[in-house]
Design a protein around this motif. Structure first.
Motif, PDB file in Angstrom:
ATOM      1  N   ARG A 122      33.911  12.818  27.746  1.00  0.00           N
ATOM      2  CA  ARG A 122      34.439  12.658  29.107  1.00  0.00           C
ATOM      3  C   ARG A 122      33.426  11.925  29.992  1.00  0.00           C
ATOM      4  NH1 ARG A 122      36.582  17.519  28.892  1.00  0.00           N
ATOM      5  NH2 ARG A 122      34.670  18.534  29.554  1.00  0.00           N
ATOM      6  N   ASP A 123      32.169  12.375  29.939  1.00  0.00           N
ATOM      7  CA  ASP A 123      31.129  11.764  30.772  1.00  0.00           C
ATOM      8  C   ASP A 123      30.926  10.299  30.408  1.00  0.00           C
ATOM      9  OD1 ASP A 123      30.794  14.229  31.973  1.00  0.00           O
ATOM     10  OD2 ASP A 123      28.949  14.707  30.881  1.00  0.00           O
ATOM     11  N   ALA A 124      30.853   9.993  29.112  1.00  0.00           N
ATOM     12  CA  ALA A 124      30.644   8.603  28.684  1.00  0.00           C
ATOM     13  C   ALA A 124      31.810   7.722  29.117  1.00  0.00           C
ATOM     14  CB  ALA A 124      30.466   8.532  27.168  1.00  0.00           C
ATOM     15  N   TRP A 125      33.038   8.227  28.959  1.00  0.00           N
ATOM     16  CA  TRP A 125      34.199   7.419  29.361  1.00  0.00           C
ATOM     17  C   TRP A 125      34.257   7.270  30.879  1.00  0.00           C
ATOM     18  CZ3 TRP A 125      37.286   4.072  27.113  1.00  0.00           C
ATOM     19  CH2 TRP A 125      38.291   3.528  27.914  1.00  0.00           C
ATOM     20  N   ASP A 126      34.236   8.393  31.589  1.00  0.00           N
ATOM     21  CA  ASP A 126      34.454   8.374  33.036  1.00  0.00           C
ATOM     22  C   ASP A 126      33.360   7.634  33.793  1.00  0.00           C
ATOM     23  OD1 ASP A 126      36.674   9.924  32.470  1.00  0.00           O
ATOM     24  OD2 ASP A 126      35.859  11.766  33.342  1.00  0.00           O
ATOM     25  N   GLU A 127      32.138   7.720  33.329  1.00  0.00           N
ATOM     26  CA  GLU A 127      31.014   7.168  34.077  1.00  0.00           C
ATOM     27  C   GLU A 127      30.537   5.803  33.588  1.00  0.00           C
ATOM     28  OE1 GLU A 127      30.037   8.701  36.804  1.00  0.00           O
ATOM     29  OE2 GLU A 127      31.280  10.465  36.459  1.00  0.00           O
ATOM     30  N   ILE A 128      30.880   5.434  32.337  1.00  0.00           N
ATOM     31  CA  ILE A 128      30.375   4.166  31.785  1.00  0.00           C
ATOM     32  C   ILE A 128      31.509   3.306  31.229  1.00  0.00           C
ATOM     33  CG2 ILE A 128      28.780   3.073  30.158  1.00  0.00           C
ATOM     34  CD1 ILE A 128      27.266   5.813  30.063  1.00  0.00           C
ATOM     35  N   LEU A 129      32.165   3.786  30.187  1.00  0.00           N
ATOM     36  CA  LEU A 129      33.111   2.950  29.442  1.00  0.00           C
ATOM     37  C   LEU A 129      34.349   2.572  30.247  1.00  0.00           C
ATOM     38  CD1 LEU A 129      32.796   4.597  25.925  1.00  0.00           C
ATOM     39  CD2 LEU A 129      31.728   2.500  26.770  1.00  0.00           C
ATOM     40  N   LYS A 130      34.851   3.478  31.042  1.00  0.00           N
ATOM     41  CA  LYS A 130      36.011   3.179  31.886  1.00  0.00           C
ATOM     42  C   LYS A 130      35.757   1.922  32.707  1.00  0.00           C
ATOM     43  CE  LYS A 130      38.431   5.133  35.874  1.00  0.00           C
ATOM     44  NZ  LYS A 130      38.538   6.339  36.724  1.00  0.00           N
ATOM     45  N   TRP A 131      34.556   1.769  33.193  1.00  0.00           N
ATOM     46  CA  TRP A 131      34.200   0.635  34.048  1.00  0.00           C
ATOM     47  C   TRP A 131      33.843  -0.598  33.225  1.00  0.00           C
ATOM     48  CZ3 TRP A 131      36.122   2.053  38.305  1.00  0.00           C
ATOM     49  CH2 TRP A 131      36.087   3.398  38.686  1.00  0.00           C
ATOM     50  N   GLN A 132      33.028  -0.429  32.208  1.00  0.00           N
ATOM     51  CA  GLN A 132      32.571  -1.574  31.433  1.00  0.00           C
ATOM     52  C   GLN A 132      33.671  -2.175  30.556  1.00  0.00           C
ATOM     53  OE1 GLN A 132      29.570  -3.487  31.335  1.00  0.00           O
ATOM     54  NE2 GLN A 132      29.686  -2.520  33.353  1.00  0.00           N
ATOM     55  N   LEU A 133      34.725  -1.421  30.274  1.00  0.00           N
ATOM     56  CA  LEU A 133      35.848  -1.944  29.500  1.00  0.00           C
ATOM     57  C   LEU A 133      37.010  -2.376  30.390  1.00  0.00           C
ATOM     58  CD1 LEU A 133      35.769   0.493  26.437  1.00  0.00           C
ATOM     59  CD2 LEU A 133      34.868  -1.854  26.594  1.00  0.00           C
ATOM     60  N   ASP A 134      36.749  -2.523  31.677  1.00  0.00           N
ATOM     61  CA  ASP A 134      37.747  -3.007  32.631  1.00  0.00           C
ATOM     62  C   ASP A 134      37.326  -4.400  33.094  1.00  0.00           C
ATOM     63  OD1 ASP A 134      39.411  -3.572  34.851  1.00  0.00           O
ATOM     64  OD2 ASP A 134      39.560  -1.435  35.345  1.00  0.00           O
ATOM     65  N   TYR A 135      38.126  -5.388  32.751  1.00  0.00           N
ATOM     66  CA  TYR A 135      37.831  -6.781  33.076  1.00  0.00           C
ATOM     67  C   TYR A 135      37.624  -7.013  34.573  1.00  0.00           C
ATOM     68  CZ  TYR A 135      38.548 -11.815  33.546  1.00  0.00           C
ATOM     69  OH  TYR A 135      38.398 -13.138  33.859  1.00  0.00           O
ATOM     70  N   ARG A 136      38.204  -6.171  35.388  1.00  0.00           N
ATOM     71  CA  ARG A 136      38.131  -6.339  36.838  1.00  0.00           C
ATOM     72  C   ARG A 136      36.838  -5.789  37.442  1.00  0.00           C
ATOM     73  NH1 ARG A 136      43.144  -2.912  38.242  1.00  0.00           N
ATOM     74  NH2 ARG A 136      41.915  -1.608  36.847  1.00  0.00           N
ATOM     75  N   HIS A 137      36.072  -5.062  36.640  1.00  0.00           N
ATOM     76  CA  HIS A 137      34.854  -4.415  37.142  1.00  0.00           C
ATOM     77  C   HIS A 137      33.803  -5.458  37.514  1.00  0.00           C
ATOM     78  CE1 HIS A 137      30.947  -2.275  36.734  1.00  0.00           C
ATOM     79  NE2 HIS A 137      31.620  -1.361  37.399  1.00  0.00           N
ATOM     80  N   ARG A 138      33.222  -5.291  38.675  1.00  0.00           N
ATOM     81  CA  ARG A 138      32.192  -6.198  39.166  1.00  0.00           C
ATOM     82  C   ARG A 138      30.931  -5.405  39.473  1.00  0.00           C
ATOM     83  NH1 ARG A 138      34.100  -9.149  36.596  1.00  0.00           N
ATOM     84  NH2 ARG A 138      35.832 -10.470  37.027  1.00  0.00           N
ATOM     85  N   PRO A 139      29.775  -5.966  39.265  1.00  0.00           N
ATOM     86  CA  PRO A 139      29.526  -7.390  39.135  1.00  0.00           C
ATOM     87  C   PRO A 139      29.726  -7.957  37.726  1.00  0.00           C
ATOM     88  CG  PRO A 139      27.433  -6.233  39.197  1.00  0.00           C
ATOM     89  CD  PRO A 139      28.511  -5.207  39.398  1.00  0.00           C
ATOM     90  N   CYS A 140      29.788  -7.139  36.684  1.00  0.00           N
ATOM     91  CA  CYS A 140      30.033  -7.665  35.341  1.00  0.00           C
ATOM     92  C   CYS A 140      30.572  -6.543  34.447  1.00  0.00           C
ATOM     93  CB  CYS A 140      28.762  -8.266  34.738  1.00  0.00           C
ATOM     94  SG  CYS A 140      27.381  -7.119  34.622  1.00  0.00           S
ATOM     95  N   ASN A 141      31.077  -6.929  33.269  1.00  0.00           N
ATOM     96  CA  ASN A 141      31.667  -5.961  32.350  1.00  0.00           C
ATOM     97  C   ASN A 141      31.626  -6.511  30.934  1.00  0.00           C
ATOM     98  OD1 ASN A 141      34.409  -7.315  31.709  1.00  0.00           O
ATOM     99  ND2 ASN A 141      34.250  -7.421  33.941  1.00  0.00           N
TER     100      ASN A 141
END
Length: 180
Positions: free
Chosen positions: A146-165
């Motif tokens: 849960r922590d890895a997904w919610d705090e890291i992967l959810k964002w890094q695997l979203d193309y819209r995430h800025r400044p980069c992903n």
């Protein structure tokens, strides 16, 4: 700070989930269920799911199979990242990596420290890239997943995430293999 750029279109990623366990079956795989629920809720596609025993060669073989599958963009494994003798997921991942994403383990430790304090030092979460596929090794606990997904992967695997992903650099992961 990070943010979602709503002007960009979401790009679903095809994710395989691997549970590493000598005792779990699909019916009682809470960590795998946690990852599947979160990735599908985010709009990604479950490309495949499997459970393998805590054996280095079996884990590495499964990772290699998915790396060569064009329908898999990302592999997230859960389990086998601790310190006991049977915990060999990290070694199996490193057998396969072309490049390790060193900061993933550091960021995961920072996230974990906020939740479980100094017990965070007992996780060896890791990540890397091989064959144009991202590979993430998470702890076997639902909370760690849960922590890895919610705090890291959810964002890094979203193309819209800025400044980069991670998604925006998919096309460049294997640029070294292109002919000049």
């Amino acid at each position: 700070m990070s943010r979602i750029d709503e002007t960009k279109e979401f790009i679903p990623v095809r994710i395989a989930v691997l549970t590493v366990s000598d005792t779990r079956q699909l019916a009682d795989d809470r960590s795998g269920d946690t990852l599947v629920a979160r990735l599908t809720e985010a709009g990604h596609t479950l490309a495949d799911r499997a459970i393998v025993q805590d054996e280095r060669a079996l884990i590495a073989d499964k990772l290699r199979t998915w790396i060569t599958n064009p329908e898999v963009d990302v592999v997230i494994s859960t389990g086998g990242t601790g310190l006991t003798g049977r915990d060999v997921t990290v070694e199996a991942h490193r057998d396969v990596y072309e490049k390790e994403i060193d900061a993933f383990g550091t960021v995961f430790t920072m996230v974990s420290f906020q939740k479980i304090g100094t017990s965070a030092v007992q996780s060896r979460a890791t990540a890397g890239v091989a064959g144009g596929t991202y590979l993430f090794a998470l702890p076997g606990s639902p909370g760690g997943c849960r922590d890895a997904w919610d705090e890291i992967l959810k964002w890094q695997l979203d193309y819209r995430h800025r400044p980069c992903n991670f998604v925006e650099i998919f096309p460049r992961l294997e640029e070294h293999k292109r002919r000049k």
